[in-house]
Motif scaffolding. Structure first.
Motif, PDB file in Angstrom:
ATOM      1  N   GLY A 193      -0.500   1.375  -7.700  1.00 36.71           N
ATOM      2  CA  GLY A 193      -0.475   3.166  -8.106  1.00 36.71           C
ATOM      3  C   GLY A 193      -1.225   3.794  -7.135  1.00 36.71           C
ATOM      4  N   LYS A 194      -2.233   3.019  -6.049  1.00 35.92           N
ATOM      5  CA  LYS A 194      -3.261   3.798  -5.882  1.00 35.92           C
ATOM      6  C   LYS A 194      -3.611   4.431  -4.490  1.00 35.92           C
ATOM      7  CE  LYS A 194      -7.883   2.942  -4.102  1.00 35.92           C
ATOM      8  NZ  LYS A 194      -9.446   1.302  -3.833  1.00 35.92           N
ATOM      9  N   LEU A 195      -3.630   5.490  -4.753  1.00 31.70           N
ATOM     10  CA  LEU A 195      -3.541   6.551  -3.883  1.00 31.70           C
ATOM     11  C   LEU A 195      -4.454   7.334  -2.856  1.00 31.70           C
ATOM     12  CD1 LEU A 195      -1.157   9.642  -3.395  1.00 31.70           C
ATOM     13  CD2 LEU A 195      -4.020   9.923  -3.013  1.00 31.70           C
ATOM     14  N   ILE A 196      -4.245   6.638  -1.450  1.00 32.85           N
ATOM     15  CA  ILE A 196      -5.341   6.794  -0.561  1.00 32.85           C
ATOM     16  C   ILE A 196      -5.764   7.799   0.265  1.00 32.85           C
ATOM     17  CG2 ILE A 196      -7.131   6.064   0.915  1.00 32.85           C
ATOM     18  CD1 ILE A 196      -6.479   2.758  -0.101  1.00 32.85           C
ATOM     19  N   PRO A 197      -6.276   9.194   0.081  1.00 34.16           N
ATOM     20  CA  PRO A 197      -5.693  10.234   1.144  1.00 34.16           C
ATOM     21  C   PRO A 197      -5.791   9.685   2.071  1.00 34.16           C
ATOM     22  CG  PRO A 197      -6.542  11.222  -0.346  1.00 34.16           C
ATOM     23  CD  PRO A 197      -6.976   9.361  -0.986  1.00 34.16           C
ATOM     24  N   ILE A 198      -5.388  10.257   3.189  1.00 31.70           N
ATOM     25  CA  ILE A 198      -5.578   9.957   4.507  1.00 31.70           C
ATOM     26  C   ILE A 198      -6.259  10.982   5.677  1.00 31.70           C
ATOM     27  CG2 ILE A 198      -4.543   9.239   6.701  1.00 31.70           C
ATOM     28  CD1 ILE A 198      -2.426   7.492   5.960  1.00 31.70           C
TER      29      ILE A 198
END
Length: 533
Positions: A193-198
């Motif tokens: 569920g980890k969100l990594i902004p680009i």
């Protein structure tokens, strides 16, 4: 093909050599068009057969990778798809028909957006059950949130085929999401569920499509108009594939917006993007404050994007300040904010536009004697209501704006035919709210100068609405001008007319406020101007 029958939102069913789609039947003229989920055999005579019917609207049919299960959305009057939709799932039988359908999510005031299967056959979708349009997945037994957060991964589904996310693998999603009016792209690890902004230079992103190793989407920024962009997941870089318009403007002429927040008298906080006047070749007089144009967005269930729009820059390079208002009811700020406009259209949106103007005057960013409001379609209604029921603005413009709410409801198409039940209240007719909030019936209260633009072929806001408003203002003695374009509908398409309307609006303001200009502008005659002494 079947006469009077239309198709949309197609998805291929290669195992059965057919298309699954939304079918709309207009053959029976004594009732509204009938929608259904259907299939068209590509091997036969092209006729369709129904898979599911009985709901007022259908959308987003999608097959699992194995071709065994079909998911889709439906909803009924008086809901719009951002109010309440239901996600259904059914197995496809050997004869191509659907087995018993199963409700997966939605209903009870919950909006579902973009169901989509991952490569490993897991069903994903966006739901606002938490108050925010977030991603969820259904593993066949349970629904689980993917990465819950106070941001929006969904959009108001005005048209078919909208998309904010896709899969580069079974384990990784590339998704666009918005918070505080700005869009970002992110990589989501499904298992954690980890969100990594680009890190990309875009503030508006939509229509995300993915395949292994890459994502393609439409993007824009305050310095770049919309473009088709490809993002490479391995190299973490992007490439612009196509631009909506060639841009050769010196960036020193471009006004970059600042986000603003302001409160209406009832305590509601609304949002906007403020554009100061920018032109490196000109400066205002010392101590002079610029005229301000307040732009409510159309919809009204939409939002003002933080992206380069040349129409806005037209005004800022000519000494005008501009504020795009995300008034209550706008999307991108959660369901609670979106619902604040229900029952309050023509009041709450107007209050927020007034609050935006007063806020910028208080900040020293605008001349209180040269305040303008301008809008198109639903935003034209907001502009006209602000002019009819308040005296803050000295001038305004209505581009195919709504003057008579009852006429709009009577003449509109099926999709929006019950929209006003939410915006004005289901018993609005009985309470005479339609007439009470329609600017046409209060035109005698308008003293500001107003210019109108209308397409003669408009079938959403009929030309008579504009003509009646103009005539009412003429009789009232208010300064008024009007340009009706033949062969234009709801929203102008011909570049000559788009340019002419923009220049005529500018010319109108130069006359009303006595603004100097060296440009040769097409000038409309203004009735009741200058006012008689």
């Amino acid at each position: 093909q079947e006469e009077g029958v239309y198709y949309a939102d197609l998805t291929a069913d290669p195992l059965r050599e057919r298309l699954i789609l939304i079918r709309e039947d207009h053959c029976q003229h004594d009732r509204e068009a009938q929608a259904a989920l259907a299939a068209v055999d590509l091997k036969g005579n092209g006729k369709s057969h129904l898979l599911d019917s009985g709901c007022d609207f259908y959308a987003s049919p999608c097959l699992d990778p194995a071709g065994r299960c079909l998911a889709w959305l439906s909803w009924d009057h008086p809901n719009m798809p951002w109010d309440e939709t239901t996600l259904w799932l059914a197995e496809i039988q050997e004869n191509g028909k659907l087995g018993p359908k199963r409700k997966i999510a939605g209903g009870a005031g919950v909006s579902i957006f973009q169901p989509q299967w991952s490569p490993d056959g897991t069903l994903y979708f966006v739901s606002d059950q938490s108050g925010w349009w977030n991603l969820y997945r259904f593993d066949g037994q349970q629904i689980r949130p993917v990465c819950p957060m106070p941001a929006e991964f969904g959009l108001p589904q005005w048209v078919f085929g909208m998309s904010t996310y896709g899969f580069v693998s079974s384990d990784v999603i590339i998704a666009a999401y918005t918070a505080n009016g700005n869009w970002r792209l992110a990589e989501i690890e499904v298992n954690s569920g980890k969100l990594i902004p680009i890190d990309l230079p875009f503030t508006y992103i939509t229509q995300v499509r993915c395949r292994e190793g890459e994502a393609v989407f439409v993007a824009a920024s305050p310095l770049m108009p919309q473009a088709v962009v490809r993002y490479n997941t391995a190299g973490k870089d992007y490439q612009i594939l196509s631009r909506s318009a060639p841009l050769s403007i010196d960036e020193s002429f471009i006004s970059v917006p600042s986000p603003v927040e302001f409160s209406a008298p009832d305590g509601v906080t609304a949002y906007g993007f403020y554009y100061p006047p920018v032109n490196k070749e000109f400066r205002g007089l010392p101590g002079e404050k610029p005229p301000l144009i307040v732009f409510p967005h159309s919809g009204p269930t939409a939002s003002a994007p933080n992206s380069l729009r040349l129409k806005t820059q037209y005004w800022t390079t000519r000494g005008f300040a501009v504020v795009d208002v995300n008034y209550r009811g706008s999307t991108g700020f959660g369901r609670t904010f979106r619902h604040l406009l229900y029952g309050a259209w023509g009041v709450g949106d107007v209050q927020d536009c007034l609050a935006a103007a007063r806020f910028l005057v208080g900040q020293g960013e605008a001349d209180p004697q040269r305040l303008i409001i301008s809008g198109s379609s639903a935003a034209g209604f907001t502009a006209l209501a602000a002019l009819a029921f308040h005296d803050l603005f000295r001038a305004g413009a209505s581009h195919y704006g709504i003057g008579d709410l009852e006429a709009l409801t009577r003449d509109t198409h099926k999709f929006e035919s019950r929209y006003n039940d939410r915006l004005l209240g289901a018993d609005a007719r009985r309470r005479r709210v339609y007439r009470e909030r329609s600017p046409l019936f209060h035109a005698h209260q308008i003293s500001a100068a107003v210019i109108f633009f209308q397409g003669e072929e408009d079938r959403v806001v009929l030309p008579d609405q504009t003509k009646e408003m103009v005539e009412a203002l003429r009789k009232n003695g208010a300064p008024v001008a009007c340009r009706i374009f033949p062969e234009e509908g709801h929203g102008f398409r011909q570049k000559e007319h788009i340019r002419e309307a923009l220049e005529m609006e500018y010319g109108f303001y130069t006359q009303i406020f006595g603004l100097p200009t060296e440009e040769v502008l097409p000038m409309l005659h203004i009735d009741n101007f200058p006012p008689s002494k």
